[in-house]
Scaffold this motif. Structure first.
Motif, PDB file in Angstrom:
ATOM      1  N   LEU A   1       0.762  -1.256   0.011  1.00  0.00           N
ATOM      2  CA  LEU A   1       0.035   0.006   0.100  1.00  0.00           C
ATOM      3  C   LEU A   1       0.790   1.240  -0.140  1.00  0.00           C
ATOM      4  CD1 LEU A   1      -0.870   1.813   2.893  1.00  0.00           C
ATOM      5  CD2 LEU A   1      -1.460  -0.555   3.406  1.00  0.00           C
ATOM      6  N   MET A   2       2.064   1.153   0.397  1.00  0.00           N
ATOM      7  CA  MET A   2       2.996   2.410   0.495  1.00  0.00           C
ATOM      8  C   MET A   2       3.637   2.535  -0.634  1.00  0.00           C
ATOM      9  SD  MET A   2       2.838   3.844   3.629  1.00  0.00           S
ATOM     10  CE  MET A   2       4.596   4.508   3.905  1.00  0.00           C
ATOM     11  N   ASN A   3       3.529   1.613  -1.776  1.00  0.00           N
ATOM     12  CA  ASN A   3       4.203   1.561  -2.947  1.00  0.00           C
ATOM     13  C   ASN A   3       5.725   1.548  -2.862  1.00  0.00           C
ATOM     14  OD1 ASN A   3       4.100   1.211  -5.805  1.00  0.00           O
ATOM     15  ND2 ASN A   3       4.009   3.367  -6.227  1.00  0.00           N
ATOM     16  N   TYR A   4       6.031   0.797  -1.766  1.00  0.00           N
ATOM     17  CA  TYR A   4       7.409   0.317  -1.400  1.00  0.00           C
ATOM     18  C   TYR A   4       8.366   1.558  -1.380  1.00  0.00           C
ATOM     19  CZ  TYR A   4       5.697  -4.107  -2.483  1.00  0.00           C
ATOM     20  OH  TYR A   4       4.969  -5.451  -2.419  1.00  0.00           O
ATOM     21  N   THR A   5       7.690   2.591  -0.501  1.00  0.00           N
ATOM     22  CA  THR A   5       8.369   3.570   0.137  1.00  0.00           C
ATOM     23  C   THR A   5       8.263   3.731   1.708  1.00  0.00           C
ATOM     24  OG1 THR A   5       6.671   5.407   0.060  1.00  0.00           O
ATOM     25  CG2 THR A   5       7.989   5.175  -1.938  1.00  0.00           C
ATOM     26  N   GLN A   6       9.023   4.248   2.234  1.00  0.00           N
ATOM     27  CA  GLN A   6       8.976   4.379   3.581  1.00  0.00           C
ATOM     28  C   GLN A   6       8.568   5.814   4.317  1.00  0.00           C
ATOM     29  OE1 GLN A   6      10.129   1.781   6.121  1.00  0.00           O
ATOM     30  NE2 GLN A   6      10.074   0.301   4.369  1.00  0.00           N
ATOM     31  N   ASN A   7       7.999   6.823   3.290  1.00  0.00           N
ATOM     32  CA  ASN A   7       7.828   8.023   3.657  1.00  0.00           C
ATOM     33  C   ASN A   7       6.432   8.195   4.294  1.00  0.00           C
ATOM     34  OD1 ASN A   7      10.412   8.692   2.640  1.00  0.00           O
ATOM     35  ND2 ASN A   7       9.274   9.208   0.543  1.00  0.00           N
ATOM     36  N   GLU A   8       6.261   8.548   5.500  1.00  0.00           N
ATOM     37  CA  GLU A   8       4.962   8.836   6.278  1.00  0.00           C
ATOM     38  C   GLU A   8       4.260  10.114   5.216  1.00  0.00           C
ATOM     39  OE1 GLU A   8       4.474   9.261  10.750  1.00  0.00           O
ATOM     40  OE2 GLU A   8       4.898  11.167   9.940  1.00  0.00           O
TER      41      GLU A   8
ATOM     42  N   ILE B   1      -0.572   3.831  -2.907  1.00  0.00           N
ATOM     43  CA  ILE B   1      -1.455   3.477  -4.120  1.00  0.00           C
ATOM     44  C   ILE B   1      -2.667   4.163  -4.273  1.00  0.00           C
ATOM     45  CG2 ILE B   1      -0.627   0.970  -3.982  1.00  0.00           C
ATOM     46  CD1 ILE B   1      -3.009   0.009  -2.387  1.00  0.00           C
ATOM     47  N   CYS B   2      -2.917   5.346  -3.550  1.00  0.00           N
ATOM     48  CA  CYS B   2      -3.853   6.038  -3.700  1.00  0.00           C
ATOM     49  C   CYS B   2      -4.004   6.799  -4.971  1.00  0.00           C
ATOM     50  CB  CYS B   2      -3.778   7.088  -2.426  1.00  0.00           C
ATOM     51  SG  CYS B   2      -3.790   6.340  -0.843  1.00  0.00           S
ATOM     52  N   PRO B   3      -4.913   7.318  -5.132  1.00  0.00           N
ATOM     53  CA  PRO B   3      -5.079   8.382  -6.427  1.00  0.00           C
ATOM     54  C   PRO B   3      -4.232   9.598  -6.383  1.00  0.00           C
ATOM     55  CG  PRO B   3      -7.292   8.243  -5.158  1.00  0.00           C
ATOM     56  CD  PRO B   3      -6.602   7.211  -4.484  1.00  0.00           C
ATOM     57  N   ALA B   4      -4.051  10.222  -7.423  1.00  0.00           N
ATOM     58  CA  ALA B   4      -3.189  11.289  -7.278  1.00  0.00           C
ATOM     59  C   ALA B   4      -3.905  12.581  -6.285  1.00  0.00           C
ATOM     60  CB  ALA B   4      -2.959  11.765  -8.789  1.00  0.00           C
ATOM     61  N   GLY B   5      -3.227  13.157  -5.574  1.00  0.00           N
ATOM     62  CA  GLY B   5      -3.561  14.215  -4.822  1.00  0.00           C
ATOM     63  C   GLY B   5      -3.943  13.563  -3.340  1.00  0.00           C
ATOM     64  N   TRP B   6      -4.083  12.286  -3.150  1.00  0.00           N
ATOM     65  CA  TRP B   6      -4.481  11.770  -1.804  1.00  0.00           C
ATOM     66  C   TRP B   6      -3.329  10.934  -1.378  1.00  0.00           C
ATOM     67  CZ3 TRP B   6      -9.601  12.013   0.084  1.00  0.00           C
ATOM     68  CH2 TRP B   6     -10.639  12.724  -0.790  1.00  0.00           C
ATOM     69  N   HIS B   7      -3.572  10.751  -0.224  1.00  0.00           N
ATOM     70  CA  HIS B   7      -2.042   9.994   0.705  1.00  0.00           C
ATOM     71  C   HIS B   7      -2.872   9.133   1.749  1.00  0.00           C
ATOM     72  CE1 HIS B   7      -2.748  13.529   3.220  1.00  0.00           C
ATOM     73  NE2 HIS B   7      -2.191  12.643   4.190  1.00  0.00           N
ATOM     74  N   ILE B   8      -2.127   7.991   1.952  1.00  0.00           N
ATOM     75  CA  ILE B   8      -2.233   7.238   3.073  1.00  0.00           C
ATOM     76  C   ILE B   8      -2.072   8.030   4.506  1.00  0.00           C
ATOM     77  CG2 ILE B   8      -1.646   5.237   4.482  1.00  0.00           C
ATOM     78  CD1 ILE B   8      -0.569   4.139   1.591  1.00  0.00           C
ATOM     79  N   PRO B   9      -3.084   8.134   5.205  1.00  0.00           N
ATOM     80  CA  PRO B   9      -2.976   8.725   6.403  1.00  0.00           C
ATOM     81  C   PRO B   9      -1.894   8.366   7.337  1.00  0.00           C
ATOM     82  CG  PRO B   9      -4.788   7.272   6.684  1.00  0.00           C
ATOM     83  CD  PRO B   9      -4.314   6.954   5.281  1.00  0.00           C
ATOM     84  N   THR B  10      -1.332   9.431   8.091  1.00  0.00           N
ATOM     85  CA  THR B  10      -0.460   9.185   9.261  1.00  0.00           C
ATOM     86  C   THR B  10      -1.144   9.058  10.400  1.00  0.00           C
ATOM     87  OG1 THR B  10      -0.461  11.359   9.748  1.00  0.00           O
ATOM     88  CG2 THR B  10       1.166  10.935   8.117  1.00  0.00           C
ATOM     89  N   TYR B  11      -0.577   8.180  11.245  1.00  0.00           N
ATOM     90  CA  TYR B  11      -1.126   8.014  12.640  1.00  0.00           C
ATOM     91  C   TYR B  11      -1.700   9.130  13.372  1.00  0.00           C
ATOM     92  CZ  TYR B  11      -2.042   5.553  16.969  1.00  0.00           C
ATOM     93  OH  TYR B  11      -2.517   5.091  18.151  1.00  0.00           O
ATOM     94  N   GLY B  12      -0.844  10.217  13.253  1.00  0.00           N
ATOM     95  CA  GLY B  12      -1.331  11.585  13.775  1.00  0.00           C
ATOM     96  C   GLY B  12      -2.679  11.797  13.113  1.00  0.00           C
ATOM     97  N   GLU B  13      -2.914  11.849  11.832  1.00  0.00           N
ATOM     98  CA  GLU B  13      -3.802  12.272  11.127  1.00  0.00           C
ATOM     99  C   GLU B  13      -5.161  11.262  11.673  1.00  0.00           C
ATOM    100  OE1 GLU B  13      -2.648  14.057   6.985  1.00  0.00           O
ATOM    101  OE2 GLU B  13      -2.596  12.003   7.187  1.00  0.00           O
ATOM    102  N   PHE B  14      -4.983  10.038  11.947  1.00  0.00           N
ATOM    103  CA  PHE B  14      -5.890   9.051  12.497  1.00  0.00           C
ATOM    104  C   PHE B  14      -6.296   9.609  13.713  1.00  0.00           C
ATOM    105  CE2 PHE B  14      -6.979   5.419  14.896  1.00  0.00           C
ATOM    106  CZ  PHE B  14      -8.154   4.993  14.515  1.00  0.00           C
TER     107      PHE B  14
END
Length: 183
Positions: free
Chosen positions: A85-92, A97-110
């Protein structure tokens, strides 16, 4: 290695929250919760592989579905290993694998999401889908007053799935941190 399931994404680009987003041939609804905009449905993108097969860094988004049934991905979203799901990166906060303009939420955002929904003692009620369609137990039923529509999507552990309709998990982009349904 615990492999959590489900994913919700937040917007990085301006658009009207509440609009729908089309991605990978599917339509996702969005909801404003506090200062954040979230997908109301778990992401369901990629090609289903057997849950006994590891997802690989091969340029193809791969997903697991509960009991290896595509219909379960349609209803609950795809299950992804964190690296996939991170598309093999480690960057918070990565797009992954999200659509352009979107991101996987950080724990802080959750955490901000759960705090806005009433804190750890009340958020489960406000965030969980109302009714028993995606939840088995009365104690896990929610009111969905937030509009978030969290589902009891179960989990995968060592290639076996379990507790569909009983627990809900989603990954965050914060170094393999998962978030459990609060409350």
């Amino acid at each position: 290695m615990l492999l959590m399931v489900g994913m919700i994404v937040t917007a990085q680009t301006p658009f009207t929250c509440g609009d729908q987003v089309t991605y990978g041939g599917q339509t996702y609804n969005t909801v404003q919760i506090g200062s954040q905009c979230w997908f109301k449905e778990n992401l369901n993108i990629g090609t289903m592989v057997s849950r006994t097969t590891l997802q690989m860094n091969n340029g193809v988004i791969e997903k697991w579905c509960y009991n290896n049934l595509e219909s379960n991905c349609t209803g609950y979203g795809g299950w992804y290993q964190w690296d996939e799901l991170m598309n093999y990166t480690q960057n918070e906060g990565t797009q992954g694998i999200c659509p352009a303009g979107w991101h996987i939420p950080t724990y802080g955002e959750f955490i901000a999401l759960t705090e806005f929904a009433g804190g750890s003692q009340q958020a489960g009620t406000a965030l969980n889908e109302a009714g028993k369609f995606h939840w088995n137990y009365y104690s896990w039923q929610g009111t969905n007053t937030s509009g978030f529509t969290w589902l009891g999507n179960g989990y995968v552990l060592f290639g076996k799935n379990g507790l569909m309709k009983s627990v809900g998990y989603l990954w965050t982009s914060s170094k393999r941190t998962c978030a459990d349904v609060p409350g």
